[in-house]
Design an enzyme around this catalytic site. Sequence first.
Site, short mmCIF file in Angstrom:
data_model
loop_
_atom_site.label_atom_id
_atom_site.label_comp_id
_atom_site.label_asym_id
_atom_site.label_seq_id
_atom_site.Cartn_x
_atom_site.Cartn_y
_atom_site.Cartn_z
N ARG A 113 83.62 38.06 23.34
CA ARG A 113 84.67 37.05 23.43
C ARG A 113 84.30 35.79 22.63
NH1 ARG A 113 83.61 35.68 29.90
NH2 ARG A 113 81.46 35.05 29.64
N ASN A 151 89.65 30.23 28.80
CA ASN A 151 88.53 30.31 29.74
C ASN A 151 87.34 29.59 29.15
OD1 ASN A 151 87.48 31.62 32.26
ND2 ASN A 151 85.96 32.39 30.80
N GLU A 152 86.95 28.54 29.80
CA GLU A 152 85.74 27.81 29.42
C GLU A 152 85.72 27.45 27.93
OE1 GLU A 152 82.42 30.08 30.92
OE2 GLU A 152 82.61 29.16 32.90
N GLU A 308 85.14 29.12 39.62
CA GLU A 308 84.22 30.27 39.60
C GLU A 308 82.88 29.85 40.18
OE1 GLU A 308 83.32 31.92 35.79
OE2 GLU A 308 85.39 31.88 35.12
N TRP A 316 73.07 36.93 33.53
CA TRP A 316 72.69 36.36 32.23
C TRP A 316 71.43 35.49 32.29
CZ3 TRP A 316 73.15 31.28 33.42
CH2 TRP A 316 74.13 30.91 34.35
C1 GAL Z 1 81.60 32.31 33.30
C2 GAL Z 1 82.83 32.96 32.70
C3 GAL Z 1 83.19 34.24 33.40
C4 GAL Z 1 81.97 35.09 33.61
C5 GAL Z 1 80.94 34.30 34.35
C6 GAL Z 1 79.68 35.06 34.66
O1 GAL Z 1 80.99 31.42 32.42
O2 GAL Z 1 83.92 32.09 32.74
O3 GAL Z 1 84.17 34.91 32.65
O4 GAL Z 1 81.49 35.49 32.37
O5 GAL Z 1 80.56 33.19 33.58
O6 GAL Z 1 78.73 34.27 35.33
#
Ligand code: GAL
Length: 717
Positions: A113, A151-152, A308, A316
């Site tokens: 993305r 998104n972000e 979120e 990650w």
């Molecule tokens: C955020 C993102 C989400 C997902 C999440 C995972 O930064 O908006 O789509 O990737 O991290 O921690």
Amino acid sequence: MSGYPALPEGIAYGGDYNPEQWPEEVWREDVRLMREAGVNLVSLGVFNWSMLEPAEGVYDFDRLDRIVELLHSWGIMINLATPTSSPPTWFRTAHPGARLVDREGHVIAGGTRHSFCPSSPEYATASQRLAERLAERYAGHPAIAMWHVHNEYGWANARCYCETSAEAFRDWLRERHGDVAALNAAWGTTFWGLTYGSFEEVEPPRLALPGQLTALQLDYARFSVEAHIANFRRERDTIRRFGDQPVTTNFMIANCVAMDYWRWADEVDVVSNDHYLEAVRAENHIELAMAADLTRSVAGGRPWMLMEHSTGAVNWQPRNLAKRPGEMRRNSLAHVARGSDSVLFFQWRASRHGAEKFHSAMLPHAGTDSDLWRDVVALGAGLRGLAGLRGSRVEAEVALVWDWESFWALELEWRPSVDLRFRERMEAYYEALWREHVTVDFARPGDDLSAYRMVVVPSSYLLTEAAGKNLRRYVEAGGHLVVSYFSGIVDENDAVHPGAPPGALRDVLGLTVEEFHPLPENGTVPVGDDGLTGRIWSERVRLAGARAVHAFTGGPDAGHPAVTRHELGAGTAWYVATALDPSPDRAPGVPEGFRDLDRAPGAGVPEGRRDPGDPGDPGDPGDLGGPAGDTGTGAERDLRALLRAVLDLAGVSRPRGLPDTLELVRRGRHLFLINHGEEPVTVPEVSGTGMLDGAAYTGSATVPAGGVTVVEPAGDA
Ligand code: GAL
């Protein structure tokens, strides 16, 4: 602003819902389980552009229509996303000019993305067209509570260095500086003879040999924020033509360096934020609290939405530790305590495919016969008890100054020390105040600060002359200011203020700095006679109105002031010329590279309440041992002890005698008690009803180890 989302129940509960990854029979199980968990809001379709527009200009809303109807029929409201953070592969193929280019000149590949240029006109057209199609189709639907644009912004494509971006940057510079002579003057290009003859000669700050103009880098950081905001605005304004639901985009307030969220806040109808813990970090709930307070402050004190966070591990970090028992609940309620009207997760159901399959979700791979699912259901039930909190506010008497421009500027190359890190000092001061059970707001240096009893400036290397004057006015009117070293040094173009540092703060602090003496790696310097230890920094302070509270007792500035106090007008200004730590033997964590994706470069307080004669006056505030009756031990004579003295002088109210593993926050009338420790804690003077469990408290509340208690006081208490 279109107003606040009209959700069916009090606190919104749910998360990102990506049904396009699943066959239709799974959707039916999803909605049934959502109801079981108490989910009332999902962020739908954050990444479904290729489903909605499988080929350029060819639309297919069939599956989305069915999902929207299904959710609606189960009474689940929708935060409808525009999936424009992840353009389809056809977009890359058809518009190679819209590809992201990094600072080294690499064209960033697809297969993930965000890999588009934020200044691309093709991207602008394609994203707006899709937003228009979505809005015209769904804006009138009763299930759509709000819009989640993109998104972000800036997640991984904060800055693009392609030729399209270069052209857009030049236009932005023309607008900002007027003519090239003004640009040369602002950037100080006579240095090394780097003078520009025309705007056409300006290149983005691509990979260069050391010593690239820092003012160029700062302007590029500003320009890039505006490029993303322009993309958001285009979609937002398109959506507003079709409906009046609120429009937001999810920020990454504490984890993204490259966006200036003070700028962003004015653009959204409701501020929403994503927050992820650095799992290995000790006491990471303090960083969570900081992020939540910063989010509320960016929202201007209004309630905000936690868009979120995670139920457990992310995917990650180097080692993705699961949350400990009770941690998801504590994290969720801490966000609510600090002003969030929602508890939303990434994501509803764990993905089978792709990069995030090992990321936790509300519904894990293990399914419903799992502790995690039972915790998710229990949290949803608990949140129903908090419905009455919605819309209420958190008040703070102390503000910390946070400025993203200063963050960027401080961390450019060739500063006096690589140990000068914006978040290092910010987190040290925040932590010291958190341990004192003080709720803080964050503010910009130029804001009206008169509502605060105390203002702390942990790291404001870049501070305009006007902001310096603002801080002076605050002190003269009776405020209590604490400033940390290497603040007030440069102006908005990274030029040193004329004269001795700290140019923008000389008057208010009543001192000058003759020379900086950064310490060697892991070096320390003794301060005062009570065993205080400074790290990172020492400097030669010359008093010019202030008096020394403590001197360096060793190191390059032995015998010279290390902590000073200046009486000015009706207030005081304190200065701390080294890095004191927030608790004994503990330097604050420095989030090294943590989501550091593109390292860049209230109501007024009546005058009388600031009276130093208020209860809590510590007597001689030069004594860092805290107020009489407070049994500060020698080991506590650290940053926390210093701040305690100023808090008392400023008359900041807070509970005493509670362990610093207990988080205590008031939201509206309600008291949140979050026990991060391993022992139960009894909090005196608590009467009312437990909103999570219905318990009656008469005189005190005992919070179990790892537990959370939310008390609604009896009557008008
Ligand atoms: C955020 C993102 C989400 C997902 C999440 C995972 O930064 O908006 O789509 O990737 O991290 O921690």
